[in-house]
Scaffold this motif. Structure first.
Motif, PDB file in Angstrom:
ATOM      1  N   GLU A  54     -18.435 119.554  -1.612  1.00  0.00           N
ATOM      2  CA  GLU A  54     -16.992 119.684  -1.431  1.00  0.00           C
ATOM      3  C   GLU A  54     -16.675 121.136  -1.123  1.00  0.00           C
ATOM      4  O   GLU A  54     -17.415 122.023  -1.529  1.00  0.00           O
ATOM      5  N   THR A  55     -15.532 121.362  -0.439  1.00  0.00           N
ATOM      6  CA  THR A  55     -15.086 122.743  -0.279  1.00  0.00           C
ATOM      7  C   THR A  55     -14.315 123.143  -1.529  1.00  0.00           C
ATOM      8  O   THR A  55     -14.026 122.300  -2.401  1.00  0.00           O
ATOM      9  N   ARG A  56     -13.949 124.433  -1.578  1.00  0.00           N
ATOM     10  CA  ARG A  56     -13.084 124.850  -2.688  1.00  0.00           C
ATOM     11  C   ARG A  56     -11.752 124.117  -2.558  1.00  0.00           C
ATOM     12  O   ARG A  56     -11.335 123.753  -1.456  1.00  0.00           O
ATOM     13  N   THR A  57     -11.091 123.899  -3.694  1.00  0.00           N
ATOM     14  CA  THR A  57      -9.779 123.252  -3.626  1.00  0.00           C
ATOM     15  C   THR A  57      -8.777 124.250  -3.071  1.00  0.00           C
ATOM     16  O   THR A  57      -8.905 125.456  -3.269  1.00  0.00           O
ATOM     17  N   PHE A  58      -7.790 123.684  -2.350  1.00  0.00           N
ATOM     18  CA  PHE A  58      -6.842 124.546  -1.645  1.00  0.00           C
ATOM     19  C   PHE A  58      -5.950 125.265  -2.638  1.00  0.00           C
ATOM     20  O   PHE A  58      -5.600 124.728  -3.703  1.00  0.00           O
ATOM     21  N   ASP A  59      -5.531 126.475  -2.245  1.00  0.00           N
ATOM     22  CA  ASP A  59      -4.549 127.222  -3.027  1.00  0.00           C
ATOM     23  C   ASP A  59      -3.199 126.502  -2.930  1.00  0.00           C
ATOM     24  O   ASP A  59      -2.934 125.778  -1.957  1.00  0.00           O
ATOM     25  N   ALA A  60      -2.350 126.736  -3.913  1.00  0.00           N
ATOM     26  CA  ALA A  60      -1.047 126.055  -3.932  1.00  0.00           C
ATOM     27  C   ALA A  60      -0.254 126.291  -2.661  1.00  0.00           C
ATOM     28  O   ALA A  60       0.493 125.418  -2.207  1.00  0.00           O
ATOM     29  N   THR A  61      -0.432 127.476  -2.034  1.00  0.00           N
ATOM     30  CA  THR A  61       0.337 127.749  -0.811  1.00  0.00           C
ATOM     31  C   THR A  61      -0.187 126.940   0.367  1.00  0.00           C
ATOM     32  O   THR A  61       0.441 126.900   1.407  1.00  0.00           O
ATOM     33  N   ALA A  62      -1.341 126.328   0.231  1.00  0.00           N
ATOM     34  CA  ALA A  62      -1.913 125.565   1.332  1.00  0.00           C
ATOM     35  C   ALA A  62      -1.771 124.068   1.103  1.00  0.00           C
ATOM     36  O   ALA A  62      -2.403 123.270   1.775  1.00  0.00           O
ATOM     37  N   ILE A  63      -0.967 123.682   0.133  1.00  0.00           N
ATOM     38  CA  ILE A  63      -0.813 122.258  -0.176  1.00  0.00           C
ATOM     39  C   ILE A  63       0.543 121.763   0.307  1.00  0.00           C
ATOM     40  O   ILE A  63       1.574 122.373   0.018  1.00  0.00           O
ATOM     41  N   LEU A  64       0.483 120.702   1.065  1.00  0.00           N
ATOM     42  CA  LEU A  64       1.705 120.112   1.624  1.00  0.00           C
ATOM     43  C   LEU A  64       2.537 119.552   0.469  1.00  0.00           C
ATOM     44  O   LEU A  64       2.053 118.734  -0.304  1.00  0.00           O
ATOM     45  N   PRO A  65       3.797 120.010   0.321  1.00  0.00           N
ATOM     46  CA  PRO A  65       4.575 119.607  -0.852  1.00  0.00           C
ATOM     47  C   PRO A  65       5.023 118.150  -0.793  1.00  0.00           C
ATOM     48  O   PRO A  65       5.009 117.517   0.263  1.00  0.00           O
ATOM     49  N   GLU A  66       5.444 117.650  -1.976  1.00  0.00           N
ATOM     50  CA  GLU A  66       5.956 116.288  -2.039  1.00  0.00           C
ATOM     51  C   GLU A  66       7.312 116.212  -1.345  1.00  0.00           C
ATOM     52  O   GLU A  66       8.066 117.179  -1.326  1.00  0.00           O
ATOM     53  N   MET A  67       7.608 115.044  -0.812  1.00  0.00           N
ATOM     54  CA  MET A  67       8.898 114.875  -0.130  1.00  0.00           C
ATOM     55  C   MET A  67      10.026 114.722  -1.133  1.00  0.00           C
ATOM     56  O   MET A  67      11.081 115.320  -0.994  1.00  0.00           O
ATOM     57  N   ILE A  68       9.822 113.867  -2.149  1.00  0.00           N
ATOM     58  CA  ILE A  68      10.829 113.711  -3.193  1.00  0.00           C
ATOM     59  C   ILE A  68      10.146 113.825  -4.547  1.00  0.00           C
ATOM     60  O   ILE A  68       8.950 113.576  -4.663  1.00  0.00           O
ATOM     61  N   ALA A  69      10.941 114.193  -5.532  1.00  0.00           N
ATOM     62  CA  ALA A  69      10.374 114.579  -6.820  1.00  0.00           C
ATOM     63  C   ALA A  69       9.740 113.403  -7.555  1.00  0.00           C
ATOM     64  O   ALA A  69       8.897 113.597  -8.427  1.00  0.00           O
ATOM     65  N   SER A  70      10.111 112.158  -7.193  1.00  0.00           N
ATOM     66  CA  SER A  70       9.704 111.033  -8.032  1.00  0.00           C
ATOM     67  C   SER A  70       8.224 110.698  -7.941  1.00  0.00           C
ATOM     68  O   SER A  70       7.721 109.875  -8.705  1.00  0.00           O
ATOM     69  N   GLY A  71       7.478 111.285  -6.970  1.00  0.00           N
ATOM     70  CA  GLY A  71       6.064 110.892  -6.902  1.00  0.00           C
ATOM     71  C   GLY A  71       5.275 111.734  -5.931  1.00  0.00           C
ATOM     72  O   GLY A  71       5.735 112.767  -5.456  1.00  0.00           O
ATOM     73  N   ARG A  72       4.087 111.238  -5.618  1.00  0.00           N
ATOM     74  CA  ARG A  72       3.074 111.995  -4.936  1.00  0.00           C
ATOM     75  C   ARG A  72       3.278 112.113  -3.413  1.00  0.00           C
ATOM     76  O   ARG A  72       2.636 112.941  -2.775  1.00  0.00           O
ATOM     77  N   ALA A  73       4.082 111.225  -2.852  1.00  0.00           N
ATOM     78  CA  ALA A  73       4.146 111.148  -1.391  1.00  0.00           C
ATOM     79  C   ALA A  73       4.514 112.494  -0.782  1.00  0.00           C
ATOM     80  O   ALA A  73       5.523 113.091  -1.141  1.00  0.00           O
ATOM     81  N   HIS A  74       3.668 112.996   0.145  1.00  0.00           N
ATOM     82  CA  HIS A  74       3.873 114.339   0.693  1.00  0.00           C
ATOM     83  C   HIS A  74       4.554 114.250   2.055  1.00  0.00           C
ATOM     84  O   HIS A  74       4.886 113.168   2.539  1.00  0.00           O
ATOM     85  N   TRP A  75       4.713 115.405   2.685  1.00  0.00           N
ATOM     86  CA  TRP A  75       5.484 115.479   3.921  1.00  0.00           C
ATOM     87  C   TRP A  75       4.802 114.804   5.102  1.00  0.00           C
ATOM     88  O   TRP A  75       5.406 114.656   6.162  1.00  0.00           O
ATOM     89  N   GLY A  76       3.578 114.403   4.935  1.00  0.00           N
ATOM     90  CA  GLY A  76       2.903 113.690   6.004  1.00  0.00           C
ATOM     91  C   GLY A  76       3.715 112.487   6.469  1.00  0.00           C
ATOM     92  O   GLY A  76       3.808 112.208   7.669  1.00  0.00           O
ATOM     93  N   PHE A  77       4.339 111.810   5.513  1.00  0.00           N
ATOM     94  CA  PHE A  77       5.146 110.647   5.890  1.00  0.00           C
ATOM     95  C   PHE A  77       6.343 111.077   6.721  1.00  0.00           C
ATOM     96  O   PHE A  77       6.714 110.425   7.700  1.00  0.00           O
ATOM     97  N   GLY A  78       6.929 112.228   6.342  1.00  0.00           N
ATOM     98  CA  GLY A  78       8.045 112.765   7.131  1.00  0.00           C
ATOM     99  C   GLY A  78       7.606 113.076   8.554  1.00  0.00           C
ATOM    100  O   GLY A  78       8.305 112.721   9.515  1.00  0.00           O
ATOM    101  N   PHE A  79       6.440 113.725   8.665  1.00  0.00           N
ATOM    102  CA  PHE A  79       5.926 114.017  10.013  1.00  0.00           C
ATOM    103  C   PHE A  79       5.792 112.725  10.818  1.00  0.00           C
ATOM    104  O   PHE A  79       6.123 112.680  12.010  1.00  0.00           O
ATOM    105  N   ALA A  80       5.279 111.684  10.169  1.00  0.00           N
ATOM    106  CA  ALA A  80       5.048 110.417  10.870  1.00  0.00           C
ATOM    107  C   ALA A  80       6.361 109.862  11.408  1.00  0.00           C
ATOM    108  O   ALA A  80       6.435 109.433  12.566  1.00  0.00           O
TER     109      ALA A  80
END
Lengths: 524, 364
Positions: free
Chosen positions: B179-205
Motif C-alpha cells: 500500500e502507499t502511505r495514507t493521504f494527508d487530510a488536505t488530499a482527501i476529498l471531503p464529504e458532501m453532507i455531514a450525515s455520512g461518508r459520501a464524498h464529492w465524487g458523487f457531486g462531480f458525477a
C-alpha cells in the motif's frame, strides 16, 4: 379476375386481391395482376407505388397479409425465394447481390445446389450467356466487371434455374443505351422461347418498346392495365403519377458568364481497391451553364464528386478553382463558404442521416455556411433550433416536400421528397456553384421534374451547375454542355445540341471514334 | 405459427416509459425463481437485495459512493459510444487517473496546501486522458481496433499499479503491506453532507452528467457527435472530422474515468492499493447502455447498478450465498432491460394465419 376472356388455368401467374400491410399502411392494396405465358409484362409505377413489395411477395421474400397467388392454375404459397425458384420464378434485383472478390462462376455457384462442380457451372454459364447474347467470362472477378456485366451475371444466374417467369427490377437504370439494346434482344429471345418476363420500370419509352402489356400501380393500387403500345407516354405518365408531369423548360439558358468552377488536370489515386482513380480531368463551368457529366455507374463519378466537394481534398491547391480561387486542399466547409453547394448521390447516410429530423439534416449541410443564423452562444456553438426549423419549413414549402408531421426524421420521407429537401437545402442558399451527383436517382417522376427544373432555374439565375448523372433523359433535359466520364477520364466538353444519344453511348464505353463496342466481358 | 417483430412507424412513447418497468418486473420474477432454485426464500432475498439498502442513511451514502464512479465513467463512455468509438478500457483509465492524481499525496506528501486537492483532480483527469490517448492515437493514425487496444491497456494499468504499490510507492512505515502511505487530510476529498461518508465524487458525477447532457442536446459539438456516430460519411459531408472525433471522445471519456479514479482513491480509499476498483470501468459500460447513452438516464442507471452491488453484498451476508448468483442476477437485469427496449421500436406479432386458408377470399 381471369382477364379478357382467358381461362384462369391458361395463365402463368394470376394474383388476386394481394395485400401487404405494414402496420396500418397498405404497401399493396388488393392487387390484381395476371401474366400470360410468353409475354413481357411491364409493372409501371413511381417510387413507393408498391412495385418492389409486390415482386418481393411473388419471390417469397415477404409474406402477403391477404389475397392469393395462383401459379399455373394452382393456388400456391411462396414461403421463400428458394420455393419461388423451385416453382420456376427467377428474379434479378435492382441492387446486385454479388461478392466482388469472387469470380463470376463462384458467384453463380453460391446460388446453385451444392455438389455441382465449379467447372461445370462455369461451362454452363458461359454457354448460356453466349446463347442469349450476354457474353460473360466465367473466370473474371466481379470487381473488374462493369455494372452491365454484373447484371448479366444476375440474369444468367436466374436463367440457369430454367425459370418460366423472370422478374427484372429496373434493369436498365445502370446500363448504357447500347447495353440496354442488347438486354432487350435477350428479353425477346426469352419471350420467343415461351418464357414470361415481368419487367419493372418507370421508363415509359422502354416499356412501350418491348412490353406486350402493362399494369400500372400507384399508392399500392392498380390504376391501370393496358397495352403500352396503344398509349402515349403522357397517358402512361398520367396513370403513374395521377396528374400531368410538368415538362422541364430549359429555355433561355444560353448566356455565358465568368468561369465559376474549374478543374485543371485533376488526378486522384483510388482510395480503396474497388475505387476508380481520376485521371487528368479538366473541366470548366461558366455562370449560367449546366454541365452534365454522363457515364455508367462506377466510372469515377463518386470520386470526382468527392474531389470537387472537398470531402476528400486533393494534394495541390490549384487543380480545383471555385470562382477563380484555388481550393484543392480546402475542406468542404471552406468551399461552401465560397458559395458552393453540394448534393451527393446517396441520400441515406451521406446527404442525410435517416434517423435525424429534417431540421437536423439542414444543420448537417449548413452549420458553417449559415453560422450566423443557426448558431449562437459564441464558442459554445448553441444550435438555434427555432431558426433552423424556420428555414427547414421554408425549404419544404419552396420544394413542395410532402412529409408526415412538422419535422419528421429524414428516413420517414419517400426518396423523392427527401431528395427535394436535400436539393432545396442547397438552393435555399442561392449557391454560385452547385455540384449534384445523380440528382434524381430512384426519385418519382413528379419530384424528378421539379428537381430538374430547379437546377435549370438556378443556372438561369447566374449560377454554375455541374450535374453528374447516368440518366440520359435527365441530361438532355437540363444540360447546356455535356461531357462523359469513363474509367476516371473525362471526355471533351460538347454543347448539348451537338450530341446524340448514340454518340454519348459510344463515349460512355470509352469507344468514341471506333466503330464497334467491345463484345465480351473483359477478364483482367 | 411464427413470431414476427414488426417495426413501428415511430418510437412508442408508452413503451419508452414502460420498458424499464417491464424489465424490472421480469428480472424480479426470474431472479425470484433463481433464488427459489437455490433453496432460498425469494421474497426475503429480493427484499434484502432491493429494499434493505434504501432503508438506512449510511447505506444511502454507500450507494452514492458506489454510484459516483459508475456515473462519471459511463457519462464519458456515452460520448464515445454515441460517436461510434468503442472505448472498453475505462477501467485502465480509471486506474491511471488514480495513479496520476496520487503523485502529489504520495511523492510530494510534505506539501500541504488548499491547492493540492484541485491539482490532484486535474492530474487525475490528465492521467486518464493520456492513457485513453494511446488507443485514440492508434485508431486515428494506424487504423487499429480501439476495442482491442483499449481493453488490453487495462491489464497494463492494473499491473503498473500493482508494481507501484509493491515497489517504489510502498509505504515505508506500512509493515511491508503493498500500500502507499495514507493521504494527508488536505488530499482527501471531503464529504458532501455531514450525515455520512459520501464524498464529492458523487457531486462531480452529477455535474458531469448535466454538462454532457447539455452538450449533446443543445450544442453543435453534440450534433457532431450524433452525426458521426450515425454515419461517418454524412459527417464528412457536414465537414466534421471523424479523426478529431476519435481524439475528442476518447480524451473526454479518459479524463472522466481518470477523475472517477482519483475521486474514488482520494475520497473513499485514501491510499493506493493493488486493487482499487471492483470493475467500475467495465460495469460502467453496462450503466451507459442501461441509461440508453443519455447522461441523465445514466445517473438513474448508475444508482440502480450501485444498488445491485450493495444489495448483492447484503444478500451474500443475509442468505449465505456466494457472489455468483448475484452476478447472474445483474446479468438478468441487463438482459431484460436491453431486450425490452426492442419494444420501443418494434411490435411483437403472433402470426397465426396460414395463407392457404385465406386463399379463397381473393377470388370473385
Amino acid at each position: 379476375m381471369a382477364a379478357e376472356g382467358q381461362p384462369a388455368n391458361s395463365l402463368l401467374l394470376a394474383v388476386g386481391q394481394l395485400t401487404k400491410l405494414f402496420g396500418t399502411f397498405a404497401a399493396c392494396d388488393g392487387i390484381n395482376l395476371d401474366i400470360r405465358p410468353g409475354e413481357i409484362h411491364a409493372l409501371l409505377g413511381e417510387n413507393g407505388a408498391g412495385k418492389s413489395t409486390l415482386v418481393k411477395m411473388l419471390f417469397g421474400v415477404l409474406a402477403p397479409s391477404s389475397g392469393q397467388i395462383v401459379w399455373q392454375g394452382q393456388p400456391v404459397r411462396i414461403a421463400s425465394p428458394s420455393a419461388a425458384r423451385k416453382l420456376g420464378i427467377g428474379m434479378v434485383f435492382q441492387h446486385f447481390s454479388l461478392f466482388e472478390a469472387l469470380t463470376v462462376a463462384e458467384n453463380i455457384a453460391l446460388s446453385m445446389d451444392p455438389g455441382v462442380s465449379l467447372a461445370r457451372i462455369a461451362k454452363e454459364a458461359s454457354d448460356l450467356s453466349h446463347a442469349y447474347g450476354l457474353p460473360l467470362d466465367p473466370h473474371a472477378h466481379v470487381a473488374d466487371l462493369s455494372v452491365g456485366e454484373r447484371q448479366r451475371i444476375e440474369i444468367v444466374r436466374a436463367l440457369l434455374q430454367n425459370p418460366k417467369l423472370i422478374i427484372l427490377d429496373e434493369p436498365t437504370s445502370v446500363l448504357t443505351p447500347q447495353e440496354a439494346d442488347r438486354l432487350f434482344e435477350t428479353l425477346n429471345k426469352l419471350k420467343a422461347e415461351g418464357r414470361s418476363v415481368l419487367y419493372i420500370s418507370h421508363r415509359l419509352e422502354e416499356v412501350q418498346r418491348i412490353c406486350d402489356r402493362a399494369t400500372v400501380l400507384r399508392h399500392g393500387k392498380v390504376t391501370g392495365a393496358c397495352d403500352p403500345r396503344q398509349e402515349t407516354p403522357s397517358s402512361l405518365a398520367r396513370m403513374m403519377v395521377g396528374s400531368d408531369v410538368a415538362h422541364v423548360s430549359a429555355e433561355g439558358t444560353s448566356s455565358k458568364g465568368a468561369i465559376k468552377l474549374e478543374a485543371r488536370h485533376l488526378s486522384a489515386t483510388a482510395r480503396t481497391p474497388f475505387a476508380v482513380a481520376l485521371k487528368n480531368i479538366c473541366l470548366k463551368v461558366h455562370a449560367g451553364e449546366v454541365l452534365a457529366i454522363a457515364g455508367v455507374a462506377g466510372n469515377g463519378q463518386g470520386e470526382l464528386f468527392d474531389a470537387l466537394s472537398g470531402e476528400y481534398p486533393v494534394a495541390s491547391d490549384d487543380v480545383i478553382l471555385i470562382s477563380d480561387k484555388p481550393v484543392g486542399t480546402r475542406g468542404i466547409n471552406a468551399r461552401r463558404l465560397m458559395g458552393a453547394g453540394f448534393v451527393p448521390e446517396e441520400r441515406h447516410g451521406h446527404a442525410a442521416v435517416s434517423a435525424l429530423s429534417l431540421s437536423d439534416n439542414l444543420i448537417l449541410a449548413r452549420s458553417q455556411s449559415d453560422r450566423r443564423a443557426f448558431l449562437g452562444g459564441g464558442p459554445l456553438g448553441l444550435i438555434r433550433q427555432d431558426a433552423v426549423k424556420k428555414a427547414s419549413k421554408r425549404i419544404s414549402a419552396a420544394m413542395d416536400v410532402r412529409k408526415s408531421g412538422e419535422n419528421p426524421p429524414a428516413g420517414s420521407l419517400s426518396g423523392g421528397n427527401l431528395q427535394k429537401f436535400i436539393v432545396g437545402r442547397e438552393l435555399d442558399r442561392q449557391p454560385t456553384v452547385l455540384i449534384v451527383n445523380q440528382p434524381t436517382w430512384g426519385v418519382d417522376a413528379g419530384a424528378a421534374s421539379r428537381i430538374r427544373q430547379a437546377l435549370v432555374d438556378l443556372a438561369k439565375s447566374g449560377s454554375a451547375v455541374l450535374v453528374i448523372s447516368q440518366d440520359l433523359d435527365e441530361i438532355f433535359e437540363v444540360a447546356t454542355e455535356i461531357a462523359v466520364i469513363s474509367e476516371g477520364k473525362l471526355s471533351d466538353i460538347y454543347p448539348a445540341s451537338d450530341l446524340s444519344r448514340e454518340k454519348i453511348g459510344l463515349l460512355m464505353g470509352g469507344m468514341y471514334g471506333k466503330t464497334e463496342t467491345a463484345e465480351t466481358a473483359h477478364a483482367h | 405459427m411464427r413470431i414476427e417483430l414488426e417495426r413501428r412507424p415511430g418510437v412508442s412513447k408508452l413503451f419508452s416509459i414502460l420498458s424499464p418497468f417491464i424489465a424490472l418486473g421480469l428480472t424480479l420474477i426470474f431472479g425470484g425463481i433463481m433464488f427459489m432454485m437455490l433453496g432460498k426464500d425469494p421474497v426475503a432475498a429480493l427484499y434484502s437485495f432491493f429494499i434493505e439498502p434504501l432503508t438506512e442513511i449510511w447505506s444511502l451514502h454507500e450507494l452514492a459512493i458506489k454510484a459516483a464512479p459508475l456515473i462519471l465513467i459511463a457519462v464519458g463512455l456515452s460520448v464515445c459510444y454515441r460517436s461510434n468509438n468503442w472505448n472498453i478500457g475505462a477501467e485502465g483509465q480509471f486506474i491511471m487517473g488514480a495513479i496520476a492524481g496520487s503523485i502529489l499525496p504520495v511523492v510530494f506528501y510534505e506539501w500541504q496546501s488548499p491547492l493540492v486537492l484541485p491539482l490532484m483532480m486535474l492530474l487525475g483527469m490528465l492521467g486518464g486522458a493520456l492513457f485513453a490517448g494511446i488507443p485514440a492515437f492508434l485508431k486515428a493514425h494506424l487504423n487499429t481496433n480501439e476495442i482491442l487496444t483499449s481493453l488490453m491497456l487495462v491489464y497494463v494499468a492494473q499491473l503498473f499499479l500493482d508494481w507501484l504499490v509493491r515497489g517504489p510507492w510502498r509505504n515505508p512505515g506500512g509493515m511491508n503491506f503493498p500500500e502507499t502511505r495514507t493521504f494527508d487530510a488536505t488530499a482527501i476529498l471531503p464529504e458532501m453532507i455531514a450525515s455520512g461518508r459520501a464524498h464529492w465524487g458523487f457531486g462531480f458525477a452529477i455535474i458531469a452528467a448535466i454538462l454532457v447532457w447539455f452538450m449533446m442536446r443543445y450544442t453543435l459539438k453534440g450534433f457532431e457527435i450524433t452525426v458521426l456516430g450515425q454515419s461517418q460519411r454524412a459527417g464528412r459531408f457536414a465537414g466534421f472530422s471523424s479523426r478529431k472525433m476519435i481524439w475528442f471522445s476518447m480524451l473526454l471519456s479518459g479524463a472522466l474515468a481518470g477523475l472517477a479514479g482519483i475521486a474514488e482513491v482520494s475520497g473513499a480509499i485514501q491510499q493506493l492499493r493493488p486493487v482499487i476498483s471492483p470493475g467500475y470501468g467495465f460495469t460502467a459500460i453496462i450503466v451507459a447502455f442501461l441509461g440508453r447513452l443519455n447522461p441523465l438516464g445514466i445517473v438513474v442507471a448508475g444508482l440502480v447498478l450501485a444498488l445491485t452491488y450493495l444489495g448483492g453484498e447484503a444478500v451474500q451476508v443475509s442468505l449465505q450465498i456466494s457472489d455468483k448468483p448475484i452476478r447472474v442476477f445483474q446479468g438478468l437485469l441487463l438482459f431484460f432491460v436491453l431486450s425490452c427496449d426492442t419494444l420501443i421500436h418494434y411490435k411483437i406479432r403472433m402470426m397465426w394465419y396460414d395463407l392457404s386458408e385465406t386463399a379463397g377470399k381473393g377470388t370473385r
